[in-house]
Design a protein around this motif. Structure first.
Motif, PDB file in Angstrom:
ATOM      1  N   GLU A  25       0.658  -1.514  -0.177  1.00  0.00           N
ATOM      2  CA  GLU A  25       0.334  -0.037   0.177  1.00  0.00           C
ATOM      3  C   GLU A  25       0.762   1.050   0.102  1.00  0.00           C
ATOM      4  O   GLU A  25       1.920   1.238   0.665  1.00  0.00           O
ATOM      5  CB  GLU A  25      -0.631  -0.153   1.729  1.00  0.00           C
ATOM      6  CG  GLU A  25      -1.526  -1.133   0.911  1.00  0.00           C
ATOM      7  CD  GLU A  25      -2.380  -1.175   2.519  1.00  0.00           C
ATOM      8  OE1 GLU A  25      -2.316  -0.421   3.668  1.00  0.00           O
ATOM      9  OE2 GLU A  25      -3.549  -1.789   2.978  1.00  0.00           O
ATOM     10  N   VAL A  26       0.466   2.060  -0.762  1.00  0.00           N
ATOM     11  CA  VAL A  26       1.457   3.817  -0.764  1.00  0.00           C
ATOM     12  C   VAL A  26      -0.107   4.383  -0.298  1.00  0.00           C
ATOM     13  O   VAL A  26      -0.904   4.851  -0.828  1.00  0.00           O
ATOM     14  CB  VAL A  26       1.814   4.000  -2.245  1.00  0.00           C
ATOM     15  CG1 VAL A  26       2.289   5.250  -1.661  1.00  0.00           C
ATOM     16  CG2 VAL A  26       2.726   2.567  -2.717  1.00  0.00           C
ATOM     17  N   LYS A  27       0.245   5.210   0.662  1.00  0.00           N
ATOM     18  CA  LYS A  27      -0.714   6.048   1.140  1.00  0.00           C
ATOM     19  C   LYS A  27      -0.320   7.417   0.494  1.00  0.00           C
ATOM     20  O   LYS A  27       0.275   7.890   0.534  1.00  0.00           O
ATOM     21  CB  LYS A  27      -0.412   6.502   2.853  1.00  0.00           C
ATOM     22  CG  LYS A  27      -0.923   4.636   3.644  1.00  0.00           C
ATOM     23  CD  LYS A  27      -0.365   5.157   4.275  1.00  0.00           C
ATOM     24  CE  LYS A  27      -0.808   3.557   5.803  1.00  0.00           C
ATOM     25  NZ  LYS A  27      -1.494   2.918   5.409  1.00  0.00           N
ATOM     26  N   GLU A  28      -1.375   8.597   0.977  1.00  0.00           N
ATOM     27  CA  GLU A  28      -1.518   9.760  -0.175  1.00  0.00           C
ATOM     28  C   GLU A  28      -0.416  10.184   0.553  1.00  0.00           C
ATOM     29  O   GLU A  28      -0.829  10.185   2.036  1.00  0.00           O
ATOM     30  CB  GLU A  28      -2.670  10.431  -0.140  1.00  0.00           C
ATOM     31  CG  GLU A  28      -3.288  11.522  -0.628  1.00  0.00           C
ATOM     32  CD  GLU A  28      -4.594  12.224  -0.431  1.00  0.00           C
ATOM     33  OE1 GLU A  28      -5.162  12.852  -1.338  1.00  0.00           O
ATOM     34  OE2 GLU A  28      -5.009  11.679   0.447  1.00  0.00           O
ATOM     35  N   GLY A  29       0.224  10.806   0.121  1.00  0.00           N
ATOM     36  CA  GLY A  29       1.169  12.300   0.678  1.00  0.00           C
ATOM     37  C   GLY A  29       2.826  11.381   0.559  1.00  0.00           C
ATOM     38  O   GLY A  29       3.929  12.641   1.287  1.00  0.00           O
ATOM     39  N   GLU A  30       2.806   9.994   0.992  1.00  0.00           N
ATOM     40  CA  GLU A  30       4.179   9.473   0.679  1.00  0.00           C
ATOM     41  C   GLU A  30       4.868   9.911  -0.783  1.00  0.00           C
ATOM     42  O   GLU A  30       4.523   9.486  -1.996  1.00  0.00           O
ATOM     43  CB  GLU A  30       3.758   8.194   0.796  1.00  0.00           C
ATOM     44  CG  GLU A  30       3.121   7.296   2.818  1.00  0.00           C
ATOM     45  CD  GLU A  30       3.673   6.103   2.346  1.00  0.00           C
ATOM     46  OE1 GLU A  30       4.430   6.005   3.889  1.00  0.00           O
ATOM     47  OE2 GLU A  30       3.045   5.173   1.620  1.00  0.00           O
ATOM     48  N   ILE A  31       6.425   9.466  -0.104  1.00  0.00           N
ATOM     49  CA  ILE A  31       7.357   8.904  -1.302  1.00  0.00           C
ATOM     50  C   ILE A  31       8.422   7.266  -1.042  1.00  0.00           C
ATOM     51  O   ILE A  31       8.663   7.286   0.474  1.00  0.00           O
ATOM     52  CB  ILE A  31       8.086   9.830  -1.391  1.00  0.00           C
ATOM     53  CG1 ILE A  31       8.876  11.980  -1.494  1.00  0.00           C
ATOM     54  CG2 ILE A  31       9.525   9.755  -1.941  1.00  0.00           C
ATOM     55  CD1 ILE A  31       8.815  12.749  -1.469  1.00  0.00           C
ATOM     56  N   PHE A  32       7.461   6.921  -1.394  1.00  0.00           N
ATOM     57  CA  PHE A  32       7.424   5.417  -1.803  1.00  0.00           C
ATOM     58  C   PHE A  32       8.329   5.237  -1.991  1.00  0.00           C
ATOM     59  O   PHE A  32       8.797   4.916  -3.703  1.00  0.00           O
ATOM     60  CB  PHE A  32       6.135   4.565  -1.714  1.00  0.00           C
ATOM     61  CG  PHE A  32       6.387   3.197  -1.240  1.00  0.00           C
ATOM     62  CD1 PHE A  32       5.922   2.948   0.046  1.00  0.00           C
ATOM     63  CD2 PHE A  32       6.433   2.724  -1.704  1.00  0.00           C
ATOM     64  CE1 PHE A  32       5.900   1.821  -0.002  1.00  0.00           C
ATOM     65  CE2 PHE A  32       6.210   1.211  -1.875  1.00  0.00           C
ATOM     66  CZ  PHE A  32       6.614   0.700  -0.635  1.00  0.00           C
ATOM     67  N   GLY A  33       9.925   4.407  -1.737  1.00  0.00           N
ATOM     68  CA  GLY A  33      11.023   3.976  -2.576  1.00  0.00           C
ATOM     69  C   GLY A  33      10.986   2.557  -2.355  1.00  0.00           C
ATOM     70  O   GLY A  33       9.836   1.682  -1.621  1.00  0.00           O
ATOM     71  N   PHE A  34      11.131   1.731  -3.876  1.00  0.00           N
ATOM     72  CA  PHE A  34      10.684   0.677  -4.245  1.00  0.00           C
ATOM     73  C   PHE A  34      11.995   0.105  -4.378  1.00  0.00           C
ATOM     74  O   PHE A  34      12.629   0.788  -5.399  1.00  0.00           O
ATOM     75  CB  PHE A  34       9.916   1.109  -5.105  1.00  0.00           C
ATOM     76  CG  PHE A  34       9.044  -0.679  -6.003  1.00  0.00           C
ATOM     77  CD1 PHE A  34       8.853  -1.398  -4.689  1.00  0.00           C
ATOM     78  CD2 PHE A  34       8.622  -1.800  -6.663  1.00  0.00           C
ATOM     79  CE1 PHE A  34       8.755  -2.957  -5.025  1.00  0.00           C
ATOM     80  CE2 PHE A  34       8.395  -2.687  -7.164  1.00  0.00           C
ATOM     81  CZ  PHE A  34       8.660  -3.532  -6.288  1.00  0.00           C
ATOM     82  N   LEU A  35      12.225  -0.577  -3.905  1.00  0.00           N
ATOM     83  CA  LEU A  35      14.355  -0.970  -3.904  1.00  0.00           C
ATOM     84  C   LEU A  35      14.438  -2.600  -4.691  1.00  0.00           C
ATOM     85  O   LEU A  35      13.750  -4.058  -4.170  1.00  0.00           O
ATOM     86  CB  LEU A  35      15.249  -1.316  -2.870  1.00  0.00           C
ATOM     87  CG  LEU A  35      15.149   0.504  -2.017  1.00  0.00           C
ATOM     88  CD1 LEU A  35      15.869  -0.111  -1.163  1.00  0.00           C
ATOM     89  CD2 LEU A  35      15.879   1.515  -3.412  1.00  0.00           C
ATOM     90  N   GLY A  36      15.089  -2.858  -5.620  1.00  0.00           N
ATOM     91  CA  GLY A  36      15.176  -4.164  -6.045  1.00  0.00           C
ATOM     92  C   GLY A  36      16.541  -4.365  -6.876  1.00  0.00           C
ATOM     93  O   GLY A  36      16.509  -3.301  -8.052  1.00  0.00           O
ATOM     94  N   ALA A  37      17.531  -5.059  -7.124  1.00  0.00           N
ATOM     95  CA  ALA A  37      18.261  -5.636  -8.067  1.00  0.00           C
ATOM     96  C   ALA A  37      17.538  -5.352  -9.460  1.00  0.00           C
ATOM     97  O   ALA A  37      16.913  -5.990  -9.265  1.00  0.00           O
ATOM     98  CB  ALA A  37      19.715  -6.170  -7.732  1.00  0.00           C
ATOM     99  N   ASN A  38      18.235  -5.079 -10.376  1.00  0.00           N
ATOM    100  CA  ASN A  38      17.958  -5.622 -11.494  1.00  0.00           C
ATOM    101  C   ASN A  38      17.075  -6.981 -11.815  1.00  0.00           C
ATOM    102  O   ASN A  38      18.195  -8.577 -11.542  1.00  0.00           O
ATOM    103  CB  ASN A  38      18.550  -5.167 -12.946  1.00  0.00           C
ATOM    104  CG  ASN A  38      18.764  -3.603 -12.723  1.00  0.00           C
ATOM    105  OD1 ASN A  38      18.020  -2.984 -12.030  1.00  0.00           O
ATOM    106  ND2 ASN A  38      19.532  -3.150 -13.986  1.00  0.00           N
TER     107      ASN A  38
END
Length: 370
Positions: A25-38
């Motif tokens: 879930e990504v909430k309103e007003g967030e800067i959500f980081g999505f990390l993963g190697a290629n």
């Protein structure tokens, strides 16, 4: 309110499971980081959110409405800044933004107003009639962002927006992300640069082999790796201090002294630095310097995935990496301080550099700048 909600999302390519029942879930007003190697499933997930790729199973909701049932609504509320530049070299900066904004249904004076506003936001007001082929890499990246925000989306997905640009342009983009967020845009941000995620993101998810293996705030993720912090305190005294003087201070696990350096291993949750310093001063010790080290996101990522996020960085066009030699990766810095990576490159033409121990097969390295 959740701007983005993913439920049991799955994507298969034949028998290969690229994304394996992920939920977030990504909430309103967030800067959500999505990390993963290629290869971890990050880009596949982003492409499904952007309707560029059909899901196998699961559900995606944008502002409470399913993507499958409200595709037009979802698309009108999403902006995408792709890793690969999505601009036309033979169209001016103004024409590029005008074109992409028009795809979202903007027309007439509103379209013109939003186009000029977006270009002003990214600092390209003086380049309205200029062609991207004359732009620097950083300027092209900023134009890429302008094309994604002109329709004022509620959710902005930024996939590696600072790859291959100079430090000044990179800083400009990071500040722009913060400003966009302050203006009410929720951001999903992916990057190989851990310091960017540390600076920008309120919450972070780590994906590996198609699964979400960790999610939470920076503090929560760091506690998955260790509950300790290290303090290095340099003191001035005629005699080295005795470790026992810090006994009894809450949170301290171990104290060692090497000459005039006091090393303290302590519970990361206990804020005891002021008490430690006060105790040293009361024992007639002059404090020269204090350094505190807590686990960072890179150490968290390495611990949880067993591989570096930069190992699979994007190389210059035409570069190839032999998978069998992926273990031979070495970070280096050139004279300007720019971090690069040296990767052994066998069985194909390349520029050899004497960088010490190379590939165990051919003992050659090719210098690559990311």
């Amino acid at each position: 309110m959740n701007v983005l909600e993913i439920k049991q999302l799955t994507k298969k390519f034949g028998d290969f499971i690229a994304v394996d029942r992920i939920s977030l879930e990504v909430k309103e007003g967030e800067i959500f980081g999505f990390l993963g190697a290629n290869g971890a499933g990050k880009s596949t997930t982003i492409n499904m959110i952007a309707s560029l790729l059909r899901k196998t199973k699961g559900e995606i909701e944008i502002l409470g409405k399913t993507l499958s049932g409200h595709s037009k609504f979802a698309k009108s509320n999403i902006g995408i800044v792709p890793q690969e530049l999505a601009i036309y070299e033979d169209m001016t900066a103004y024409e590029n933004v005008h074109f992409f904004a028009g795809l979202y249904g903007l027309r007439g004076s509103l379209l013109k107003e939003r186009t000029i506003e977006a270009l002003a936001f990214v600092g390209l007001s003086d380049k309205l009639s200029a062609y991207p082929k004359t732009f620097s890499g950083g300027m092209k990246r900023r134009l890429n962002i302008a094309c994604a925000i002109a329709h004022k989306p509620k959710l902005l997905i930024m996939d590696e927006p600072t790859v291959g640009i100079d430090p000044q342009s990179r800083n400009y983009i990071l500040q722009s992300v913060k400003k966009l967020n302050r203006n009410g845009i929720t951001v999903v941000y992916t990057s190989h640069y851990m310091e960017e995620v540390e600076e920008l993101c309120t919450r972070i998810a780590i994906i590996d082999h198609g699964k979400i293996i960790a999610e939470g705030t920076k503090k929560e993720l760091k506690t998955l790796v260790t509950h300790e912090k290290n303090l290095w305190i340099e003191v001035r005294s005629t005699e080295p201090p005795h470790p026992d003087i810090l006994k009894g201070i809450p949170g301290i696990h171990e104290v060692t002294v090497e000459e005039r350096m006091v090393k303290v291993r302590s519970d990361v949750e206990v804020h005891n630095l002021n008490q430690i310093i006060q105790t040293l001063i009361e024992n007639q010790l002059e404090i020269r310097s204090v350094k505190e080290q807590e686990p960072n996101l890179e150490s968290v990522f390495l611990t949880l995935t067993g591989r570096s996020c930069v190992t699979d960085s994007v190389w210059r066009k035409g570069d190839e990496i032999d998978e069998c030699l992926a273990h031979c990766v070495q970070r280096i810095k050139d004279d300007s301080g720019i971090q690069s990576v040296a990767v052994p490159h066998c069985h194909s033409p390349g520029v050899d550099s004497d960088l010490g121990n190379g590939c165990h097969k051919c003992f050659q390295w090719q210098y690559r700048i990311r």
